[in-house]
Design an enzyme around this catalytic site. Sequence first.
Site, PDB file in Angstrom:
ATOM      1  N   LYS A  10       0.231   0.689  -0.923  1.00  0.00           N
ATOM      2  CA  LYS A  10       1.526   1.366  -0.970  1.00  0.00           C
ATOM      3  C   LYS A  10       2.446   0.748   0.082  1.00  0.00           C
ATOM      4  O   LYS A  10       2.002   0.036   0.959  1.00  0.00           O
ATOM      5  CB  LYS A  10       1.346   2.863  -0.697  1.00  0.00           C
ATOM      6  CG  LYS A  10       0.778   3.602  -1.882  1.00  0.00           C
ATOM      7  CD  LYS A  10       0.766   5.119  -1.679  1.00  0.00           C
ATOM      8  CE  LYS A  10       2.068   5.721  -1.266  1.00  0.00           C
ATOM      9  NZ  LYS A  10       3.203   5.425  -2.173  1.00  0.00           N
ATOM     10  N   GLU A  52       4.407   8.237   4.098  1.00  0.00           N
ATOM     11  CA  GLU A  52       3.578   8.517   2.909  1.00  0.00           C
ATOM     12  C   GLU A  52       2.120   8.734   3.291  1.00  0.00           C
ATOM     13  O   GLU A  52       1.461   9.637   2.776  1.00  0.00           O
ATOM     14  CB  GLU A  52       3.686   7.355   1.911  1.00  0.00           C
ATOM     15  CG  GLU A  52       5.040   7.294   1.233  1.00  0.00           C
ATOM     16  CD  GLU A  52       5.236   6.043   0.385  1.00  0.00           C
ATOM     17  OE1 GLU A  52       6.074   6.092  -0.527  1.00  0.00           O
ATOM     18  OE2 GLU A  52       4.577   5.027   0.633  1.00  0.00           O
TER      19      GLU A  52
HETATM   20  O1  LIG Z   1       4.709   3.011  -1.796  1.00  0.00           O
HETATM   21  C1  LIG Z   1       5.798   3.225  -2.251  1.00  0.00           C
HETATM   22  C2  LIG Z   1       7.019   3.333  -1.431  1.00  0.00           C
HETATM   23  O2  LIG Z   1       6.751   2.996  -0.096  1.00  0.00           O
HETATM   24  C3  LIG Z   1       5.971   3.419  -3.727  1.00  0.00           C
HETATM   25  O3  LIG Z   1       5.225   4.505  -4.120  1.00  0.00           O
HETATM   26  C4  LIG Z   1       5.515   2.184  -4.429  1.00  0.00           C
HETATM   27  O4  LIG Z   1       6.256   1.088  -3.926  1.00  0.00           O
HETATM   28  C5  LIG Z   1       5.706   2.299  -5.958  1.00  0.00           C
HETATM   29  O5  LIG Z   1       7.061   2.335  -6.245  1.00  0.00           O
HETATM   30  P1  LIG Z   1       7.610   2.483  -7.723  1.00  0.00           P
HETATM   31  O6  LIG Z   1       7.220   3.827  -8.197  1.00  0.00           O
HETATM   32  O7  LIG Z   1       9.101   2.314  -7.573  1.00  0.00           O
HETATM   33  O8  LIG Z   1       6.987   1.378  -8.538  1.00  0.00           O
END
Ligand SMILES: O=C(CO)[C@H](O)[C@H](O)COP(=O)(O)O
EC number: 5.3.1.6
Length: 260
Positions: free
Chosen positions: A102, A111
């Site tokens: 992530k 997160e």
């Molecule tokens: O970790 C994250 C943000 O820090 C997001 O959950 C990850 O990048 C996925 O993003 P998306 O749903 O736009 O594909």
Amino acid sequence: MPADLSPIDKAKFVAAKRASEFVESGMRVGLGTGSTAAWLVRCLGEMVREEGLRIRGVPTSARTAALARDVGIDVISLDEAKWLDLTIDGADEFDPELNLIKGGGGALLQEKIVATASDQMIVIADAAKEVANLGAFPLPVEVVPFGWQTTQALLSETLEAMDVMGREITLRMNGERPYVTDEGNYIVDLHLGRIGNARQLALILNQMPGVVENGLFVDICDRVIVGHGDGRIELRDINAGTVTEDRMEFVEDDNLFRDL
Ligand SMILES: O=C(CO)[C@H](O)[C@H](O)COP(=O)(O)O
């Protein structure tokens, strides 16, 4: 909801919509960041406004906080909530053990803190996020701006000592300037190609003085809900080890997906 959603947005939407069914009145819910998590926040907002759902949401970024307030969700801080019933978030990659990368959206620190302070974490994702091995997506590592180049050099030496194949490290940029996280830090992305031992790498990275947190989520996620552009949904549950299939139909007239 616009009828002309792309297949990828339909996939993200059905995963988010299915995940919203795990949210019950009275819950304290961690709200993830990114385009998939944004669908979830919109779905929950609709349930709050139209179905009387009563929840308190703990956002994982300033972006998510703004959206959550916009759609009518009661927003509180993690310290007010203290502990959460459930966190729902997106991911850049997930493997068969439901370990994650992530931080593609730059919010990995909040997160990880929020997901770790939750009874359960559900990841919502389109099928492209599923991998046999983590690492094709560059691994985000949040570093303090002070001495970041020294930290980057230390990271590079460590990867070499670990005999990790891909060792390119790039500073994440926002135009001409370094990208700055909500916590005022920088992000370096590790282009590894393949991560052999995610647990070991996560521990080693977090031992470095300039590293605040890394984007590997090991043993944190309980369930992944995978959405497909045709409305199919799969539920992967780490405890039960099951794969359940489900389906939503996109009703063009109403511009809505509905449970079949
Ligand atoms: O970790 C994250 C943000 O820090 C997001 O959950 C990850 O990048 C996925 O993003 P998306 O749903 O736009 O594909």
